[in-house]
Scaffold this motif. Structure first.
Motif, mmCIF file in Angstrom:
data_model
loop_
_atom_site.group_PDB
_atom_site.id
_atom_site.type_symbol
_atom_site.label_atom_id
_atom_site.label_comp_id
_atom_site.label_asym_id
_atom_site.label_seq_id
_atom_site.Cartn_x
_atom_site.Cartn_y
_atom_site.Cartn_z
ATOM 1 N N LEU A 135 37.938 36.993 46.397
ATOM 2 C CA LEU A 135 38.402 38.083 45.546
ATOM 3 C C LEU A 135 37.341 38.486 44.522
ATOM 4 C CD1 LEU A 135 42.120 37.035 44.921
ATOM 5 C CD2 LEU A 135 41.318 39.060 46.164
ATOM 6 N N ALA A 136 36.679 37.499 43.939
ATOM 7 C CA ALA A 136 35.638 37.796 42.952
ATOM 8 C C ALA A 136 34.492 38.579 43.601
ATOM 9 C CB ALA A 136 35.116 36.508 42.321
ATOM 10 N N ALA A 137 34.093 38.156 44.806
ATOM 11 C CA ALA A 137 33.013 38.852 45.511
ATOM 12 C C ALA A 137 33.435 40.264 45.913
ATOM 13 C CB ALA A 137 32.609 38.056 46.749
ATOM 14 N N THR A 138 34.684 40.399 46.349
ATOM 15 C CA THR A 138 35.178 41.717 46.765
ATOM 16 C C THR A 138 35.242 42.668 45.578
ATOM 17 O OG1 THR A 138 36.482 40.673 48.512
ATOM 18 C CG2 THR A 138 37.075 42.922 47.917
ATOM 19 N N ALA A 139 35.699 42.171 44.442
ATOM 20 C CA ALA A 139 35.745 42.999 43.233
ATOM 21 C C ALA A 139 34.348 43.469 42.845
ATOM 22 C CB ALA A 139 36.384 42.218 42.086
ATOM 23 N N LEU A 222 43.972 36.652 41.679
ATOM 24 C CA LEU A 222 43.008 37.633 41.187
ATOM 25 C C LEU A 222 42.636 37.344 39.735
ATOM 26 C CD1 LEU A 222 41.527 40.334 41.919
ATOM 27 C CD2 LEU A 222 43.443 41.489 40.805
ATOM 28 N N ALA A 223 43.644 37.024 38.918
ATOM 29 C CA ALA A 223 43.399 36.758 37.497
ATOM 30 C C ALA A 223 42.493 35.545 37.312
ATOM 31 C CB ALA A 223 44.722 36.558 36.770
ATOM 32 N N THR A 224 42.754 34.481 38.064
ATOM 33 C CA THR A 224 41.906 33.288 37.932
ATOM 34 C C THR A 224 40.521 33.512 38.526
ATOM 35 O OG1 THR A 224 42.939 32.406 39.950
ATOM 36 C CG2 THR A 224 43.844 31.676 37.834
#
Length: 230
Positions: A135-139, A222-224
């Motif tokens: 998720l971090a990479a996608t964001a 997502l938040a974490t």
């Protein structure tokens, strides 16, 4: 686990020579779309919202095919539903001044996320670290594509080489703002969309019921992921 788009991408499209000037004019006319339960419900909703008779719309079953304005001009149908205003509606040779495109969220559709990114509960439970990293990479990827659309276009040209550079560039400029919410956040799933839309789908029998919508998503991963990236 994440929202990709924060507004609806679907549209109704027609050509000015048809004489259709607003959604209610579709009564008695041929509308091409994929007539799934959800598709039929949305068409009826949009026509009725403009004061038209949804029972009078003539369905042209287009299946998975997305007709362009050129197909409308050729007489295959009088209008289309399901066309994306940020992609399909841009295609074709018909001059821009002869096209009419109405994004559904501007003509009475319920609010919804066009695309949601999901995973299995088993993976989320077993490897939350992996999911958060993804998720971090996608964001970061979406943020980079929005900020550097020239660079993003060059990458897209490698995987969709049969579309013109101006088409890809215009599509990117239109769709990029949908990737973030009003606060500039990527991925956050909006429960003020999810709940009412689930109720709408159930009311129109596109889904059996709406009682489990709260358990269908989470913003926690997502938040974490965002906290870890910081």
């Amino acid at each position: 686990m994440a929202a990709v788009n924060h507004r609806a991408l679907e549209a109704i499209q027609t050509a000015r020579p048809t004489g259709i000037t607003r959604p209610r004019d579709l009564a008695g006319r041929r509308l091409a779309y994929n007539p799934t339960p959800r598709g039929r419900a949305m068409v009826r909703h949009l026509v009725a919202a403009d004061g038209g008779d949804p029972d009078a719309v003539i369905t042209v079953d287009a299946g998975y095919r997305e007709l362009t304005v050129d197909d409308i001009a050729a007489g295959e149908a009088d209008a289309t539903f399901g066309t994306y205003w940020s992609w399909d509606a841009l295609r074709g040779d018909l001059p821009e001044e002869q096209r009419l495109t109405w994004p559904v969220d501007e003509i009475g559709a319920p609010r919804y996320h066009s695309y949601l990114l999901g995973t299995s509960e088993s993976l989320a439970d077993a490897r939350p670290d992996l999911v958060r990293a993804f998720l971090a990479a996608t964001a970061r990827g979406y943020a980079s594509a929005a900020a550097d659309q020239v660079g993003a276009r060059a990458l897209l040209e490698r995987v969709i080489p049969y579309f013109s550079r101006p088409l890809i560039a215009r599509s990117l400029s239109l769709v990029a703002p949908t990737w973030t919410d009003a606060n500039g956040n990527w991925g956050v799933i909006d429960e003020t969309r999810m709940g009412p839309y689930a109720d709408w789908l159930a009311r129109h029998k596109a889904v059996p019921h709406a009682r489990d919508w709260r358990s269908s998503y989470t913003n926690d991963l997502l938040a974490t992921a965002a906290a870890g990236a910081e």
